[in-house]
Design a protein around this motif. Structure first.
Motif, PDB file in Angstrom:
ATOM      1  N   LEU A  85      20.759  83.333  30.799  1.00 43.16           N
ATOM      2  CA  LEU A  85      21.649  82.107  30.191  1.00 43.16           C
ATOM      3  C   LEU A  85      21.776  81.378  31.215  1.00 43.16           C
ATOM      4  CD1 LEU A  85      24.142  84.337  27.676  1.00 43.16           C
ATOM      5  CD2 LEU A  85      21.986  82.647  26.881  1.00 43.16           C
ATOM      6  N   PRO A  86      22.811  82.173  32.682  1.00 43.75           N
ATOM      7  CA  PRO A  86      22.999  81.800  33.431  1.00 43.75           C
ATOM      8  C   PRO A  86      21.751  80.674  33.664  1.00 43.75           C
ATOM      9  CG  PRO A  86      23.889  83.222  33.784  1.00 43.75           C
ATOM     10  CD  PRO A  86      22.590  83.200  32.467  1.00 43.75           C
ATOM     11  N   GLY A  87      20.898  80.635  34.052  1.00 48.98           N
ATOM     12  CA  GLY A  87      19.024  80.078  34.024  1.00 48.98           C
ATOM     13  C   GLY A  87      18.874  78.818  33.358  1.00 48.98           C
ATOM     14  N   VAL A  88      19.622  78.398  31.852  1.00 44.58           N
ATOM     15  CA  VAL A  88      19.605  77.460  31.635  1.00 44.58           C
ATOM     16  C   VAL A  88      19.665  76.439  32.208  1.00 44.58           C
ATOM     17  CG1 VAL A  88      19.841  76.648  28.446  1.00 44.58           C
ATOM     18  CG2 VAL A  88      19.460  79.272  29.239  1.00 44.58           C
ATOM     19  N   SER A  89      18.711  75.136  31.608  1.00 50.56           N
ATOM     20  CA  SER A  89      18.771  74.059  31.732  1.00 50.56           C
ATOM     21  C   SER A  89      18.612  72.972  30.588  1.00 50.56           C
ATOM     22  CB  SER A  89      17.984  73.501  32.963  1.00 50.56           C
ATOM     23  OG  SER A  89      17.975  72.321  33.170  1.00 50.56           O
ATOM     24  N   SER A  90      19.366  72.305  30.480  1.00 54.39           N
ATOM     25  CA  SER A  90      19.477  70.808  29.894  1.00 54.39           C
ATOM     26  C   SER A  90      19.724  69.626  29.772  1.00 54.39           C
ATOM     27  CB  SER A  90      20.329  72.228  28.610  1.00 54.39           C
ATOM     28  OG  SER A  90      22.002  71.241  28.422  1.00 54.39           O
ATOM     29  N   PHE A  91      19.252  68.625  28.941  1.00 57.35           N
ATOM     30  CA  PHE A  91      19.276  67.318  28.729  1.00 57.35           C
ATOM     31  C   PHE A  91      19.176  67.333  27.198  1.00 57.35           C
ATOM     32  CE2 PHE A  91      18.284  63.077  29.317  1.00 57.35           C
ATOM     33  CZ  PHE A  91      18.322  62.904  30.312  1.00 57.35           C
ATOM     34  N   GLN A  92      21.173  66.150  26.911  1.00 60.23           N
ATOM     35  CA  GLN A  92      21.409  65.730  26.120  1.00 60.23           C
ATOM     36  C   GLN A  92      21.037  64.368  25.998  1.00 60.23           C
ATOM     37  OE1 GLN A  92      24.001  67.701  23.190  1.00 60.23           O
ATOM     38  NE2 GLN A  92      25.244  66.082  23.161  1.00 60.23           N
ATOM     39  N   LEU A  93      20.940  63.732  24.585  1.00 58.46           N
ATOM     40  CA  LEU A  93      20.515  61.766  24.364  1.00 58.46           C
ATOM     41  C   LEU A  93      21.309  61.987  23.374  1.00 58.46           C
ATOM     42  CD1 LEU A  93      19.169  59.098  25.537  1.00 58.46           C
ATOM     43  CD2 LEU A  93      16.906  60.345  24.873  1.00 58.46           C
ATOM     44  N   HIS A  94      21.587  60.986  23.893  1.00 61.27           N
ATOM     45  CA  HIS A  94      22.601  60.118  21.971  1.00 61.27           C
ATOM     46  C   HIS A  94      21.723  58.949  22.246  1.00 61.27           C
ATOM     47  CE1 HIS A  94      26.318  58.655  20.119  1.00 61.27           C
ATOM     48  NE2 HIS A  94      25.617  59.090  19.293  1.00 61.27           N
ATOM     49  N   PHE A  95      20.918  58.008  21.107  1.00 63.64           N
ATOM     50  CA  PHE A  95      20.473  57.085  21.159  1.00 63.64           C
ATOM     51  C   PHE A  95      21.086  56.115  19.408  1.00 63.64           C
ATOM     52  CE2 PHE A  95      17.114  59.821  20.038  1.00 63.64           C
ATOM     53  CZ  PHE A  95      16.145  58.802  19.551  1.00 63.64           C
ATOM     54  N   ALA A  96      21.292  54.564  20.131  1.00 66.90           N
ATOM     55  CA  ALA A  96      21.336  54.536  18.151  1.00 66.90           C
ATOM     56  C   ALA A  96      21.050  52.941  18.520  1.00 66.90           C
ATOM     57  CB  ALA A  96      22.821  54.502  18.635  1.00 66.90           C
ATOM     58  N   ASP A  97      21.022  52.224  16.795  1.00 68.68           N
ATOM     59  CA  ASP A  97      21.282  50.766  16.721  1.00 68.68           C
ATOM     60  C   ASP A  97      22.499  50.122  17.073  1.00 68.68           C
ATOM     61  OD1 ASP A  97      22.423  51.886  14.637  1.00 68.68           O
ATOM     62  OD2 ASP A  97      20.742  51.044  12.912  1.00 68.68           O
ATOM     63  N   HIS A  98      23.234  51.021  17.544  1.00 70.01           N
ATOM     64  CA  HIS A  98      24.879  50.098  17.885  1.00 70.01           C
ATOM     65  C   HIS A  98      25.195  50.708  19.484  1.00 70.01           C
ATOM     66  CE1 HIS A  98      25.452  53.349  15.797  1.00 70.01           C
ATOM     67  NE2 HIS A  98      26.043  53.810  16.223  1.00 70.01           N
ATOM     68  N   ASP A  99      26.541  50.152  19.779  1.00 63.74           N
ATOM     69  CA  ASP A  99      26.868  50.269  20.699  1.00 63.74           C
ATOM     70  C   ASP A  99      27.560  51.598  21.217  1.00 63.74           C
ATOM     71  OD1 ASP A  99      28.015  50.106  23.356  1.00 63.74           O
ATOM     72  OD2 ASP A  99      30.514  49.612  21.873  1.00 63.74           O
ATOM     73  N   ILE A 100      26.698  52.909  21.425  1.00 66.71           N
ATOM     74  CA  ILE A 100      27.954  54.469  22.061  1.00 66.71           C
ATOM     75  C   ILE A 100      28.430  54.093  23.334  1.00 66.71           C
ATOM     76  CG2 ILE A 100      26.410  54.963  19.811  1.00 66.71           C
ATOM     77  CD1 ILE A 100      24.218  55.749  22.288  1.00 66.71           C
ATOM     78  N   LEU A 101      29.092  54.964  23.982  1.00 64.81           N
ATOM     79  CA  LEU A 101      30.231  55.249  24.269  1.00 64.81           C
ATOM     80  C   LEU A 101      29.730  56.796  25.014  1.00 64.81           C
ATOM     81  CD1 LEU A 101      33.015  53.812  22.791  1.00 64.81           C
ATOM     82  CD2 LEU A 101      31.799  52.599  25.296  1.00 64.81           C
ATOM     83  N   THR A 102      29.175  57.822  24.228  1.00 70.62           N
ATOM     84  CA  THR A 102      29.122  59.096  24.478  1.00 70.62           C
ATOM     85  C   THR A 102      28.009  59.773  24.476  1.00 70.62           C
ATOM     86  OG1 THR A 102      29.807  60.131  23.398  1.00 70.62           O
ATOM     87  CG2 THR A 102      31.383  59.227  24.302  1.00 70.62           C
ATOM     88  N   PRO A 103      27.453  60.768  25.236  1.00 66.19           N
ATOM     89  CA  PRO A 103      26.216  61.546  25.185  1.00 66.19           C
ATOM     90  C   PRO A 103      26.109  62.387  23.068  1.00 66.19           C
ATOM     91  CG  PRO A 103      27.107  62.078  27.213  1.00 66.19           C
ATOM     92  CD  PRO A 103      27.897  61.777  26.269  1.00 66.19           C
ATOM     93  N   GLY A 104      27.725  62.525  22.695  1.00 61.47           N
ATOM     94  CA  GLY A 104      27.396  62.745  21.639  1.00 61.47           C
ATOM     95  C   GLY A 104      28.262  64.011  21.938  1.00 61.47           C
ATOM     96  N   ASP A 105      28.927  64.815  20.810  1.00 57.24           N
ATOM     97  CA  ASP A 105      29.395  65.966  20.552  1.00 57.24           C
ATOM     98  C   ASP A 105      28.521  67.122  20.075  1.00 57.24           C
ATOM     99  OD1 ASP A 105      31.716  64.642  21.089  1.00 57.24           O
ATOM    100  OD2 ASP A 105      32.741  64.665  19.142  1.00 57.24           O
ATOM    101  N   ALA A 106      27.259  66.843  19.309  1.00 55.84           N
ATOM    102  CA  ALA A 106      26.771  67.755  19.030  1.00 55.84           C
ATOM    103  C   ALA A 106      25.424  67.276  19.123  1.00 55.84           C
ATOM    104  CB  ALA A 106      27.127  68.615  18.105  1.00 55.84           C
ATOM    105  N   PRO A 107      24.194  67.970  19.107  1.00 54.16           N
ATOM    106  CA  PRO A 107      23.023  67.808  19.088  1.00 54.16           C
ATOM    107  C   PRO A 107      22.552  67.805  17.467  1.00 54.16           C
ATOM    108  CG  PRO A 107      23.247  69.854  19.837  1.00 54.16           C
ATOM    109  CD  PRO A 107      24.441  69.180  20.185  1.00 54.16           C
TER     110      PRO A 107
END
Length: 645
Positions: A85-107
């Motif tokens: 578990l300590p070795g887990v690496s992740s990358f979250q991407l939030h993309f949209a057709d409008h203006d957004i401000l955060t990587p998103g709360d939940a995938p």
């Protein structure tokens, strides 16, 4: 990002879905659903290439024209224990057709490369979310390592989700048979197989990734072509398998961006470009004296590539040597910079105090991370504000500037340089790991838009003695800015004494006189207090009684939360600080207009402490120190409670 908002409600929705009729895609009848936004998280071992996978998906998404925001999350160890578990690496991407401000709360979609990745991230996936699982890694030993007594793929614990079991490793090895690679070498390309599959699912461009792979492995063409083959195999698997009957389209965010040329940029890269631009606009050589430290090292790496722009980089043996060299460069007439994180600021504190005493321009870039001590090197925090404000012996005031988004790091660097050069003072720029590693679309500015930062060096005598002799006084001040003259060593007739011992007003000679010391202390403070900074702007369309005040990287989550509340009919005002020392002159008046002031921070209430002390307002803290940015939904609930109280 600072762009037009095409849909204020967009940030409040968890991915509005607009279905389209079934369409033919590359000759195969599969349904295509149109979405207004998607949040994807890639997760695996730190050696599985999740950051590269996410970065490539992000680059193609940016070239497609979506607005986006990213959240890389990885262990501090170079190679954390595999399968843990300590070795887990992740990358979250939030993309949209409008203006957004955060990587998103939940995938909406989780790609889990092994049992550890699934267990570490499943708690964030909402019911009904999609999970793509690499079934080849779910052996008994691997599952037991993270506490799975039975296989979650078989015991019903994932029934609430749409699970896609995919033997990623087996399919990758099969796709690369013709290349004659060992099993271990072939397995390394499974992240490209996953990237190809996700690229098919969301109609991402592919040409850029194939070009990138051939360039990255140019000296190993067989490895390059193997990765391209794995990427294509993943795409074709999505196209042909019955398990993926639906693909998705997220249209470009055409209304979110003002006209201009855009690129995807991370905070550290934007900051590096801002420093280069500041050097050019000041017509000064840029000098970086630095010691590598996470998460600031990327600035040293990037600036070292730009000698053609008059940039000189020095990787010192320690933090103290790094800032000492930078201060020497400032004395010599360069735009001087030192980069670090919180532990390095502690080591640099005496030299920062020397820069205050010498009154020389110096940029101190602090990319904040979790503390204390070495703390959480790869996790974000905003806990260095009070250290930047007060972390030196004696009365040693230093201006503080903080960017609010990755792209804003460019403008913040220019602003920090303006203050340092105009007022002859060291300046803190407080970014953090969230901004440094995160990315967003950034409009490349025209050179004509950039501020003129040119400054004049002293060239001759500036004072006349009672007997008529013309002399140079190194501490004779500009009456408007209180800045002292900047005399480059070697200029004839401008020899002067420097050092850490108190200076006599005007002459700069050593002085132990009590009255002179008090005068110099108060003058240095008055110089900082008198810095010209813009008034703080308040976003309050409804005449609210509650104000949320933020600084730095909390801008995205706060603004997203404010949008949610306004869509729900709750009036709330928002203001965000770029300048933390000195505060904008109208801040006190703004705060007193509101019955309630809420200050969200990734610390234990440092800005609220400063605001309460200076303005005597009942600023209420909402704090978080878990190494992660705020979630918009969580903040919206806190702010709603404050409004209703």
């Amino acid at each position: 990002m600072t762009s037009q908002v095409s849909s204020e409600a967009g940030e409040a929705l968890l991915g509005e879905q607009r279905s389209a009729p079934a369409t033919a895609h590359h000759g195969t009848e599969k349904e295509v659903r149109r979405l207004d936004r998607v949040i994807i998280r890639f997760a695996g071992d730190s050696g599985d290439g999740m950051q590269l996978t996410g970065d490539r998906f992000t680059s193609e998404t940016a070239s497609f024209g979506n607005d986006l925001s990213t959240l890389p999350n990885f262990p501090a160890e170079i190679r954390a224990p595999a399968g843990t578990l300590p070795g887990v690496s992740s990358f979250q991407l939030h993309f949209a057709d409008h203006d957004i401000l955060t990587p998103g709360d939940a995938p909406n979609v989780l790609v889990a490369m092994n049992p550890a990745a699934l267990k570490a991230n499943i708690g964030d996936v909402p019911r009904g979310g999609e999970i793509i699982v690499n079934t080849d890694e779910f052996a008994k030993r691997a599952m037991a390592k993270v506490g799975y007594a039975t296989s979650p793929l078989e015991d019903g614990s994932l029934d609430a989700y749409h699970v896609h079991p995919v033997p990623l490793t087996t399919l990758t090895i099969e796709a690369l048979k013709e290349f004659g690679l060992s099993r271990k070498e072939a397995e390394r390309s499974k992240n490209m197989f996953a990237l190809g599959l996700l690229s098919w699912m969301y109609h991402r461009p592919t040409e850029g990734t194939e070009k990138f792979l051939r360039q990255k492995f140019a000296k190993k063409p067989q490895i390059a072509e193997a990765n391209v083959a794995a990427f294509r195999a993943g795409w074709n698997f999505g196209e042909t398998t019955e398990d993926f009957a639906v693909s998705y389209e997220v249209a470009p965010a055409t209304r979110a961006f003002p006209t201009g040329t855009y690129r995807n940029i991370s905070g550290n890269l934007a900051l590096s470009y801002g420093l280069i631009a500041a050097g050019r606009q000041a017509d000064l050589p840029l000098y970086l004296g630095s010691y590598p430290i996470t998460p600031a090292s990327d600035i040293l790496h990037e600036l070292s590539k730009h000698k053609n722009f008059g940039v000189r980089t020095f990787q010192a043996e320690d933090e103290i040597a790094g800032i000492g060299a930078a201060l020497g460069a400032a004395f010599g007439g360069s735009l001087a910079v030192t980069t670090t994180s919180g532990p390095g600021v502690a080591l640099k504190s005496e030299t920062i105090g020397l820069a205050v005493s010498l009154e020389l321009p110096l940029l101190i870039i602090d990319i904040q991370r979790g503390g204390p001590s070495t703390g959480l090197p790869t996790k974000t925090e905003q806990a260095d504000l009070l250290q930047a404000m007060y972390g030196r012996n004696g009365e040693a005031p230093v201006p503080i500037v903080a960017p609010r988004t990755p792209g804003d790091c460019f403008d913040a660097a220019l602003e920090a340089a303006r203050i340092a050069l105009t007022y002859r003072t060291p300046v803190f720029l407080l970014s953090d790991g969230y901004l440094a590693n995160g990315s967003e679309p950034w409009r490349v500015p025209d050179v004509e838009e950039l501020p003129d930062l040119r400054t004049q060096f002293a060239t001759g005598p500036n004072h006349t003695l009672d007997d008529g002799t013309e002399v140079f006084w190194p501490y004779k001040r500009n009456p408007e800015t209180l800045a002292r003259p900047w005399a480059v060593p070697g200029t004839p007739g401008l020899e002067h004494r420097i050092g850490g011992i108190e200076k006599q007003d005007g002459t700069g000679n050593i002085s132990y006189d009590p009255a002179n010391h008090e005068f110099m202390v108060r003058t240095r403070q008055a110089k900082i207090d008198g810095i010209d900074v813009p008034d703080i702007e308040v976003d309050d369309p409804d005449g609210a009684s509650t104000l949320v005040l933020g600084w730095g990287s909390t801008y995205g989550p706060i603004t997203a939360a404010v949008r949610r509340l306004r869509v729900a009919g709750k009036p709330i005002a928002q203001a965000h600080l770029r300048h933390l020392n000195p505060f904008p002159k109208n801040l006190g008046e703004v705060l007193k207009r509101y019955e309630k002031v809420v200050v969200p921070e990734m610390n234990l209430g440092q800005l609220s402490t400063l605001v309460r002390a200076k303005y005597l307002v009942d600023a209420r803290s909402h704090t978080q120190v878990n190494g992660m940015p705020f979630k918009a939904e969580q903040l919206a609930a806190v702010l709603k409670e404050a409004i209703d109280a």
